[in-house]
Write a protein that holds these residues in place. Structure first.
Motif, PDB file in Angstrom:
ATOM      1  N   GLN A   1     -22.135 -16.653   0.205  1.00  0.00           N
ATOM      2  CA  GLN A   1     -21.803 -17.723   0.935  1.00  0.00           C
ATOM      3  C   GLN A   1     -20.827 -18.598   0.280  1.00  0.00           C
ATOM      4  N   SER A   2     -20.536 -18.447  -0.842  1.00  0.00           N
ATOM      5  CA  SER A   2     -19.534 -19.279  -1.743  1.00  0.00           C
ATOM      6  C   SER A   2     -18.020 -19.182  -1.298  1.00  0.00           C
ATOM      7  N   GLY A   3     -17.324 -19.803  -1.886  1.00  0.00           N
ATOM      8  CA  GLY A   3     -15.813 -19.449  -1.684  1.00  0.00           C
ATOM      9  C   GLY A   3     -15.299 -18.381  -2.688  1.00  0.00           C
ATOM     10  N   PHE A   4     -16.145 -17.680  -3.263  1.00  0.00           N
ATOM     11  CA  PHE A   4     -15.775 -16.552  -4.267  1.00  0.00           C
ATOM     12  C   PHE A   4     -14.757 -15.846  -3.743  1.00  0.00           C
ATOM     13  N   ARG A   5     -15.127 -14.979  -2.436  1.00  0.00           N
ATOM     14  CA  ARG A   5     -14.296 -14.097  -1.927  1.00  0.00           C
ATOM     15  C   ARG A   5     -12.853 -14.301  -1.307  1.00  0.00           C
ATOM     16  N   ALA A   6     -12.964 -15.596  -0.991  1.00  0.00           N
ATOM     17  CA  ALA A   6     -11.566 -16.143  -0.306  1.00  0.00           C
ATOM     18  C   ALA A   6     -10.729 -16.518  -1.454  1.00  0.00           C
ATOM     19  N   SER A   7     -11.254 -16.879  -2.503  1.00  0.00           N
ATOM     20  CA  SER A   7     -10.477 -17.173  -3.696  1.00  0.00           C
ATOM     21  C   SER A   7      -9.709 -16.026  -4.471  1.00  0.00           C
ATOM     22  N   PHE A   8     -10.864 -14.803  -4.493  1.00  0.00           N
ATOM     23  CA  PHE A   8     -10.511 -13.561  -4.937  1.00  0.00           C
ATOM     24  C   PHE A   8      -9.291 -12.946  -4.116  1.00  0.00           C
ATOM     25  N   GLU A   9      -9.218 -13.248  -2.907  1.00  0.00           N
ATOM     26  CA  GLU A   9      -7.898 -12.801  -2.026  1.00  0.00           C
ATOM     27  C   GLU A   9      -6.916 -13.793  -1.963  1.00  0.00           C
ATOM     28  N   GLN A  10      -6.868 -14.891  -2.567  1.00  0.00           N
ATOM     29  CA  GLN A  10      -6.032 -15.886  -2.281  1.00  0.00           C
ATOM     30  C   GLN A  10      -4.781 -15.470  -3.501  1.00  0.00           C
TER      31      GLN A  10
ATOM     32  N   GLY B   1      -1.460 -15.072  -2.054  1.00  0.00           N
ATOM     33  CA  GLY B   1      -0.015 -14.835  -1.419  1.00  0.00           C
ATOM     34  C   GLY B   1       0.140 -13.543  -0.761  1.00  0.00           C
ATOM     35  N   ARG B   2       1.290 -12.824  -1.041  1.00  0.00           N
ATOM     36  CA  ARG B   2       1.929 -11.734  -0.766  1.00  0.00           C
ATOM     37  C   ARG B   2       0.862 -10.507  -0.943  1.00  0.00           C
ATOM     38  N   PHE B   3      -0.248 -10.629  -1.838  1.00  0.00           N
ATOM     39  CA  PHE B   3      -0.933  -9.566  -2.353  1.00  0.00           C
ATOM     40  C   PHE B   3      -2.270  -9.654  -1.821  1.00  0.00           C
ATOM     41  N   ALA B   4      -2.567 -10.810  -0.769  1.00  0.00           N
ATOM     42  CA  ALA B   4      -3.885 -11.078  -0.205  1.00  0.00           C
ATOM     43  C   ALA B   4      -4.319  -9.830   0.945  1.00  0.00           C
ATOM     44  N   GLY B   5      -3.213  -9.318   1.227  1.00  0.00           N
ATOM     45  CA  GLY B   5      -3.734  -7.671   1.994  1.00  0.00           C
ATOM     46  C   GLY B   5      -4.287  -6.805   1.081  1.00  0.00           C
ATOM     47  N   TYR B   6      -3.595  -6.837   0.040  1.00  0.00           N
ATOM     48  CA  TYR B   6      -3.989  -5.452  -1.096  1.00  0.00           C
ATOM     49  C   TYR B   6      -5.608  -5.775  -1.570  1.00  0.00           C
ATOM     50  N   LEU B   7      -5.716  -7.198  -1.777  1.00  0.00           N
ATOM     51  CA  LEU B   7      -6.859  -7.642  -2.188  1.00  0.00           C
ATOM     52  C   LEU B   7      -8.233  -7.461  -1.367  1.00  0.00           C
ATOM     53  N   SER B   8      -7.799  -7.730  -0.098  1.00  0.00           N
ATOM     54  CA  SER B   8      -8.708  -7.507   0.702  1.00  0.00           C
ATOM     55  C   SER B   8      -9.336  -6.261   0.906  1.00  0.00           C
ATOM     56  N   GLN B   9      -8.549  -5.223   0.592  1.00  0.00           N
ATOM     57  CA  GLN B   9      -9.340  -4.098   0.352  1.00  0.00           C
ATOM     58  C   GLN B   9     -10.065  -3.619  -0.788  1.00  0.00           C
ATOM     59  N   VAL B  10     -10.009  -4.552  -1.723  1.00  0.00           N
ATOM     60  CA  VAL B  10     -10.692  -4.056  -3.186  1.00  0.00           C
ATOM     61  C   VAL B  10     -12.200  -4.659  -2.991  1.00  0.00           C
ATOM     62  N   PRO B  11     -13.054  -3.737  -3.154  1.00  0.00           N
ATOM     63  CA  PRO B  11     -14.360  -4.417  -2.953  1.00  0.00           C
ATOM     64  C   PRO B  11     -14.995  -5.079  -4.257  1.00  0.00           C
ATOM     65  N   THR B  12     -15.695  -5.784  -3.908  1.00  0.00           N
ATOM     66  CA  THR B  12     -16.411  -6.624  -5.310  1.00  0.00           C
ATOM     67  C   THR B  12     -17.929  -6.456  -5.160  1.00  0.00           C
ATOM     68  N   TYR B  13     -18.504  -6.273  -6.235  1.00  0.00           N
ATOM     69  CA  TYR B  13     -19.823  -5.679  -6.557  1.00  0.00           C
ATOM     70  C   TYR B  13     -20.497  -6.819  -7.431  1.00  0.00           C
ATOM     71  N   VAL B  14     -21.742  -7.249  -7.114  1.00  0.00           N
ATOM     72  CA  VAL B  14     -22.867  -7.801  -8.097  1.00  0.00           C
ATOM     73  C   VAL B  14     -23.668  -6.874  -8.642  1.00  0.00           C
ATOM     74  N   ILE B  15     -23.864  -6.666  -9.843  1.00  0.00           N
ATOM     75  CA  ILE B  15     -24.507  -5.983 -10.583  1.00  0.00           C
ATOM     76  C   ILE B  15     -26.000  -6.384 -10.552  1.00  0.00           C
ATOM     77  N   SER B  16     -26.933  -5.685  -9.929  1.00  0.00           N
ATOM     78  CA  SER B  16     -28.153  -6.323  -9.853  1.00  0.00           C
ATOM     79  C   SER B  16     -29.295  -5.439 -10.640  1.00  0.00           C
ATOM     80  N   ALA B  17     -28.805  -4.307 -11.389  1.00  0.00           N
ATOM     81  CA  ALA B  17     -29.725  -3.870 -12.335  1.00  0.00           C
ATOM     82  C   ALA B  17     -30.074  -4.734 -13.538  1.00  0.00           C
ATOM     83  N   GLN B  18     -31.222  -4.773 -13.879  1.00  0.00           N
ATOM     84  CA  GLN B  18     -32.012  -5.647 -14.917  1.00  0.00           C
ATOM     85  C   GLN B  18     -31.298  -5.549 -16.225  1.00  0.00           C
TER      86      GLN B  18
END
Length: 337
Positions: free
Chosen positions: A291-300, A302-319
């Protein structure tokens, strides 16, 4: 602290093998005790041991490890939160220093492989199952595309995994020490605050446990709030419990800064296979991170916002994901010997 087997890996010979993941706070040990099975996980506090060798011997002396064949170990691999260059290792975030060869001889190992912890974690990424990670935004990963890795904890680890023939090559990166670059007025104010204490403000200064504390102090001063100093666990606790608006703002700012640095990593590596987030802080945030601003900042970008919008981000949940990578690295080293 113990755990059940965490993964099935390719069959191994000369079991049991010792695996370790050494951070600035905790030393984690495990055995690849039978072919394809990582178990007997124990977590020992670094502060309780004068040296890594002492911690390692304390683990091997545990009755459960002795019973599992710990005395017969000949091959070991250690992932450590530190650059690994040559034989002498001096930890950045702890006082331990040692010779790799001297440790090998002291412990009676035939093989001792030492690698950076985020190199090992990067090597684990293709081995993670769907239940050992979860996606936060973005599109579909490009098959066999480059992977980025970043993880705030005691420090800030950075690495990547580059396709290499039919396999992968992990980057030996110290990207956590790049200079921090603010992108808004609040971050500029935090940088100015930090520069009163440090000649150089790296990304790690802010994206780490001590970084949470630094952000907290900076925001408190900016708001004119007389707040007592808080450590990182208490900042996280108060934020997640809804007890402190200031602590909640710290989490927001932290996640946005992380998004910026992760986006930088994605465009630098061309990480169209995705960017993975490890370390000890983000997994504790749970849904608050999504729910944070992480993903919006990730994609911010400029001209590469569209490129980054397609790059998935994952949180590693394995212990204990680094064990997967360090086991694979040890197996490859023995196969090449």
């Amino acid at each position: 602290m113990t755990a059940q087997p965490i993964s099935t890996l390719p069959p191994t010979a000369d079991a049991p093998r010792l695996l370790a993941d050494i951070g600035g706070t905790n030393a984690r040990f495990a055995l690849e005790s039978t072919p394809g099975c990582i178990d007997h996980v124990e977590v020992l506090p670094c502060a309780a041991h004068e040296s890594l060798t002492q911690a390692l011997r304390a683990y091997l002396a545990l009755p459960s490890i002795v019973a599992a064949g710990g005395a017969a170990i000949r091959h070991a691999a250690i992932a450590i939160a530190n650059p690994v260059k040559g034989d002498l290792v001096r930890m950045t975030n702890h006082h331990w220093e040692f010779s790799i060869e001297a440790m090998r001889l002291e412990c009676g190992f035939q093989t001792l492989v030492l690698v950076n912890d985020f190199t090992a974690l990067a090597r684990s990424l293709p081995l993670l199952s769907a239940t050992q990670k979860y996606q936060v935004g973005g599109g579909t990963a490009l098959e066999h595309g480059a992977l980025g890795l970043i993880g705030p904890g005691t420090g800030l680890g950075v690495s990547g995994l580059i396709p290499c023939g039919d396999g992968w090559s992990a980057l030996l990166s110290e990207g956590g020490h790049v200079s921090f670059s603010p992108v808004n007025e609040i971050e500029i104010a935090i940088l100015q605050f930090a520069l009163r204490e440090f000649d150089h403000v790296s990304a790690e200064r802010l994206l780490s446990g001590v970084g949470l504390e630094l952000i907290y102090r900076a925001l408190a001063e900016r708001a004119g709030v007389a707040e007592s100093a808080l450590n990182a666990p208490e900042i996280l606790r108060r934020a997640l419990a809804g007890e402190s608006a200031l602590c909640d703002q710290v989490i927001d700012v932290f996640c946005q800064m992380l998004g910026t640095i992760a986006g930088n990593l994605a465009v630098t590596l061309g990480a169209r296979g995705g960017v993975y987030i490890g370390g000890g802080i983000v997994p504790r945030l749970g849904e608050r991170f999504a729910q944070s601003g992480f993903r919006a900042s990730f994609e911010q970008k400029g001209r590469f916002a569209g490129y980054l919008s397609q790059v998935p981000t994952y949180v590693i949940s394995a212990q204990y994901p680094a064990f997967l990578g360090v086991a694979a690295i040890l197996s490859e080293a023995l196969a090449a010997a």
